[in-house]
Scaffold this motif. Structure first.
Motif, PDB file in Angstrom:
ATOM      1  N   ALA A  49      -1.071  -0.263   2.159  1.00 55.12           N
ATOM      2  CA  ALA A  49      -2.298   0.851   1.457  1.00 55.12           C
ATOM      3  C   ALA A  49      -2.883  -0.102   0.867  1.00 55.12           C
ATOM      4  O   ALA A  49      -2.686  -1.493   0.439  1.00 55.12           O
ATOM      5  N   ALA A  50      -4.639  -0.274   1.096  1.00 56.51           N
ATOM      6  CA  ALA A  50      -5.382  -0.752   0.635  1.00 56.51           C
ATOM      7  C   ALA A  50      -5.093  -0.924  -1.605  1.00 56.51           C
ATOM      8  O   ALA A  50      -5.236   1.171  -0.993  1.00 56.51           O
ATOM      9  N   PRO A  51      -5.115  -1.167  -2.312  1.00 54.93           N
ATOM     10  CA  PRO A  51      -4.380  -0.445  -3.249  1.00 54.93           C
ATOM     11  C   PRO A  51      -5.660  -0.122  -4.557  1.00 54.93           C
ATOM     12  O   PRO A  51      -5.611   0.622  -5.289  1.00 54.93           O
ATOM     13  N   THR A  52      -6.914  -0.949  -4.261  1.00 49.97           N
ATOM     14  CA  THR A  52      -8.107  -0.655  -5.062  1.00 49.97           C
ATOM     15  C   THR A  52      -9.698  -0.343  -3.913  1.00 49.97           C
ATOM     16  O   THR A  52      -8.866  -0.368  -2.705  1.00 49.97           O
ATOM     17  N   ALA A  53     -10.098   0.561  -4.286  1.00 51.41           N
ATOM     18  CA  ALA A  53     -11.437   0.863  -3.263  1.00 51.41           C
ATOM     19  C   ALA A  53     -11.836  -0.604  -2.941  1.00 51.41           C
ATOM     20  O   ALA A  53     -12.906  -0.665  -1.128  1.00 51.41           O
ATOM     21  N   GLU A  54     -12.180  -1.671  -3.767  1.00 56.46           N
ATOM     22  CA  GLU A  54     -12.661  -3.077  -3.685  1.00 56.46           C
ATOM     23  C   GLU A  54     -11.826  -3.981  -2.443  1.00 56.46           C
ATOM     24  O   GLU A  54     -12.144  -3.537  -1.469  1.00 56.46           O
ATOM     25  N   ARG A  55     -10.236  -3.344  -2.081  1.00 54.00           N
ATOM     26  CA  ARG A  55     -10.015  -4.420  -1.451  1.00 54.00           C
ATOM     27  C   ARG A  55      -9.786  -3.312   0.220  1.00 54.00           C
ATOM     28  O   ARG A  55     -10.255  -3.732   1.492  1.00 54.00           O
ATOM     29  N   LEU A  56      -9.990  -1.722  -0.034  1.00 50.81           N
ATOM     30  CA  LEU A  56     -10.839  -0.705   0.822  1.00 50.81           C
ATOM     31  C   LEU A  56     -12.138  -1.490   1.592  1.00 50.81           C
ATOM     32  O   LEU A  56     -12.181  -1.793   2.901  1.00 50.81           O
ATOM     33  N   MET A  57     -12.936  -1.276   0.415  1.00 50.88           N
ATOM     34  CA  MET A  57     -13.844  -1.689   0.896  1.00 50.88           C
ATOM     35  C   MET A  57     -14.206  -3.355   2.036  1.00 50.88           C
ATOM     36  O   MET A  57     -14.491  -3.958   3.227  1.00 50.88           O
ATOM     37  N   ARG A  58     -13.104  -4.418   1.557  1.00 48.43           N
ATOM     38  CA  ARG A  58     -13.692  -5.700   2.249  1.00 48.43           C
ATOM     39  C   ARG A  58     -12.533  -5.610   3.521  1.00 48.43           C
ATOM     40  O   ARG A  58     -12.766  -6.039   4.261  1.00 48.43           O
ATOM     41  N   SER A  59     -11.687  -4.548   3.706  1.00 43.46           N
ATOM     42  CA  SER A  59     -10.595  -4.774   4.691  1.00 43.46           C
ATOM     43  C   SER A  59     -11.799  -3.304   5.207  1.00 43.46           C
ATOM     44  O   SER A  59     -11.523  -4.229   7.089  1.00 43.46           O
ATOM     45  N   ARG A  60     -12.140  -3.041   5.415  1.00 44.72           N
ATOM     46  CA  ARG A  60     -13.480  -2.482   6.456  1.00 44.72           C
ATOM     47  C   ARG A  60     -14.484  -3.480   6.909  1.00 44.72           C
ATOM     48  O   ARG A  60     -14.595  -3.426   8.007  1.00 44.72           O
ATOM     49  N   TYR A  61     -14.145  -4.279   5.808  1.00 51.04           N
ATOM     50  CA  TYR A  61     -15.596  -5.429   6.872  1.00 51.04           C
ATOM     51  C   TYR A  61     -15.014  -6.538   7.453  1.00 51.04           C
ATOM     52  O   TYR A  61     -15.424  -6.101   8.517  1.00 51.04           O
ATOM     53  N   CYS A  62     -14.279  -6.709   7.549  1.00 51.19           N
ATOM     54  CA  CYS A  62     -12.880  -7.292   7.786  1.00 51.19           C
ATOM     55  C   CYS A  62     -13.035  -6.540   9.444  1.00 51.19           C
ATOM     56  O   CYS A  62     -12.816  -7.018  10.376  1.00 51.19           O
ATOM     57  N   ALA A  63     -12.776  -5.008   8.842  1.00 52.91           N
ATOM     58  CA  ALA A  63     -12.588  -4.466  10.485  1.00 52.91           C
ATOM     59  C   ALA A  63     -13.912  -4.608  11.301  1.00 52.91           C
ATOM     60  O   ALA A  63     -13.796  -4.611  12.393  1.00 52.91           O
ATOM     61  N   PHE A  64     -15.234  -4.145  10.781  1.00 51.56           N
ATOM     62  CA  PHE A  64     -16.301  -4.428  11.321  1.00 51.56           C
ATOM     63  C   PHE A  64     -16.481  -5.881  12.428  1.00 51.56           C
ATOM     64  O   PHE A  64     -17.030  -5.223  13.198  1.00 51.56           O
ATOM     65  N   VAL A  65     -16.551  -7.173  11.495  1.00 54.57           N
ATOM     66  CA  VAL A  65     -15.789  -8.227  12.134  1.00 54.57           C
ATOM     67  C   VAL A  65     -14.929  -8.679  13.301  1.00 54.57           C
ATOM     68  O   VAL A  65     -15.297  -8.764  14.315  1.00 54.57           O
ATOM     69  N   ARG A  66     -14.375  -7.800  12.837  1.00 57.89           N
ATOM     70  CA  ARG A  66     -12.905  -7.496  14.114  1.00 57.89           C
ATOM     71  C   ARG A  66     -13.134  -6.462  15.475  1.00 57.89           C
ATOM     72  O   ARG A  66     -12.290  -6.015  16.430  1.00 57.89           O
ATOM     73  N   GLN A  67     -13.947  -5.311  14.676  1.00 60.50           N
ATOM     74  CA  GLN A  67     -14.491  -4.900  16.060  1.00 60.50           C
ATOM     75  C   GLN A  67     -13.283  -3.438  16.232  1.00 60.50           C
ATOM     76  O   GLN A  67     -12.928  -2.978  17.599  1.00 60.50           O
ATOM     77  N   ASP A  68     -12.521  -3.349  14.770  1.00 57.00           N
ATOM     78  CA  ASP A  68     -11.527  -2.433  14.765  1.00 57.00           C
ATOM     79  C   ASP A  68     -11.860  -0.720  14.888  1.00 57.00           C
ATOM     80  O   ASP A  68     -11.934  -0.237  13.152  1.00 57.00           O
ATOM     81  N   ALA A  69     -12.837  -0.333  15.167  1.00 50.56           N
ATOM     82  CA  ALA A  69     -12.905   1.119  15.369  1.00 50.56           C
ATOM     83  C   ALA A  69     -12.321   2.432  14.596  1.00 50.56           C
ATOM     84  O   ALA A  69     -12.171   3.180  13.674  1.00 50.56           O
ATOM     85  N   GLY A  70     -11.188   2.150  15.146  1.00 53.34           N
ATOM     86  CA  GLY A  70      -9.775   2.735  14.571  1.00 53.34           C
ATOM     87  C   GLY A  70      -9.314   2.468  13.540  1.00 53.34           C
ATOM     88  O   GLY A  70      -9.123   3.548  12.888  1.00 53.34           O
ATOM     89  N   TYR A  71      -9.565   1.545  13.137  1.00 52.77           N
ATOM     90  CA  TYR A  71      -8.549   1.211  11.069  1.00 52.77           C
ATOM     91  C   TYR A  71     -10.395   1.743  10.877  1.00 52.77           C
ATOM     92  O   TYR A  71      -9.890   2.325   9.405  1.00 52.77           O
ATOM     93  N   LEU A  72     -11.422   1.693  11.095  1.00 56.34           N
ATOM     94  CA  LEU A  72     -12.594   2.948   9.832  1.00 56.34           C
ATOM     95  C   LEU A  72     -12.851   3.771  10.312  1.00 56.34           C
ATOM     96  O   LEU A  72     -12.408   4.493   8.641  1.00 56.34           O
ATOM     97  N   LEU A  73     -12.386   4.856  11.104  1.00 59.28           N
ATOM     98  CA  LEU A  73     -12.198   6.304  11.298  1.00 59.28           C
ATOM     99  C   LEU A  73     -10.827   6.285  10.938  1.00 59.28           C
ATOM    100  O   LEU A  73     -10.856   7.322  10.027  1.00 59.28           O
ATOM    101  N   ARG A  74      -9.369   6.348  10.359  1.00 54.09           N
ATOM    102  CA  ARG A  74      -8.682   6.641   9.078  1.00 54.09           C
ATOM    103  C   ARG A  74      -9.098   6.192   8.413  1.00 54.09           C
ATOM    104  O   ARG A  74      -8.057   6.635   7.508  1.00 54.09           O
ATOM    105  N   THR A  75      -9.283   4.876   8.093  1.00 60.24           N
ATOM    106  CA  THR A  75     -10.187   5.053   6.048  1.00 60.24           C
ATOM    107  C   THR A  75     -11.478   5.920   6.267  1.00 60.24           C
ATOM    108  O   THR A  75     -11.967   5.630   4.913  1.00 60.24           O
ATOM    109  N   TRP A  76     -11.825   6.656   6.545  1.00 55.91           N
ATOM    110  CA  TRP A  76     -13.144   7.566   6.531  1.00 55.91           C
ATOM    111  C   TRP A  76     -12.585   8.425   6.297  1.00 55.91           C
ATOM    112  O   TRP A  76     -11.931   9.019   6.721  1.00 55.91           O
ATOM    113  N   HIS A  77     -12.952   9.348   4.985  1.00 58.35           N
ATOM    114  CA  HIS A  77     -12.549  10.362   4.560  1.00 58.35           C
ATOM    115  C   HIS A  77     -12.959  11.706   5.532  1.00 58.35           C
ATOM    116  O   HIS A  77     -13.989  11.611   5.937  1.00 58.35           O
TER     117      HIS A  77
END
Length: 124
Positions: free
Chosen positions: A27-55
């Motif tokens: 799991a992303a240990p900080t808000a910044e790492r989560l933000m970076r991983s969400r950007y990366c999910a946009f790059v990789r077209q990973d909608a599932g991850y974006l939804l899982r990490t959305w409040h």
């Protein structure tokens, strides 16, 4: 396995960086790492991850990703809170894409111990 650096901008390979968050191995240990991983999910077209990490309070039913969108870089402009010692945090960033950029201040909270994206304000 690729040796290219992760799309989030950190020098680690994708698998050792955001890939482990995307697969659920960590799991992303900080808000910044989560933000970076969400950007990366946009790059990789990973909608599932974006939804899982959305409040759950603000999560949409689905995320429609544009397959023609080409993200080209991420710049973290500032952070406030969002560490292991916080329950909330903000990350201000600029995400570049072919033809422009997106400038946002995103809000994050912990939900069941994990960092999640709440919402954000677009900045000019």
């Amino acid at each position: 396995m690729t040796t290219r650096s992760c799309p989030c901008g950190l020098p680690e390979a994708y698998e050792a960086c955001c890939g482990r968050f995307h697969t659920g191995a960590a799991a992303a240990p900080t808000a910044e790492r989560l933000m970076r991983s969400r950007y990366c999910a946009f790059v990789r077209q990973d909608a599932g991850y974006l939804l899982r990490t959305w409040h759950p309070r603000t999560r949409p039913e689905r995320v429609d990703l544009d397959p023609g969108m080409r993200w080209t870089g991420l710049e973290i402009l500032g952070t406030d809170g969002g560490t292991a010692f916080h329950s909330t945090g903000t990350v201000t960033f600029r995400a570049s894409y072919r033809g422009g950029s997106l400038h946002e201040r995103s809000r994050f909270e912990r939900a069941d111990g994990a960092w999640v994206y709440v919402d954000g304000d677009f900045l000019s």
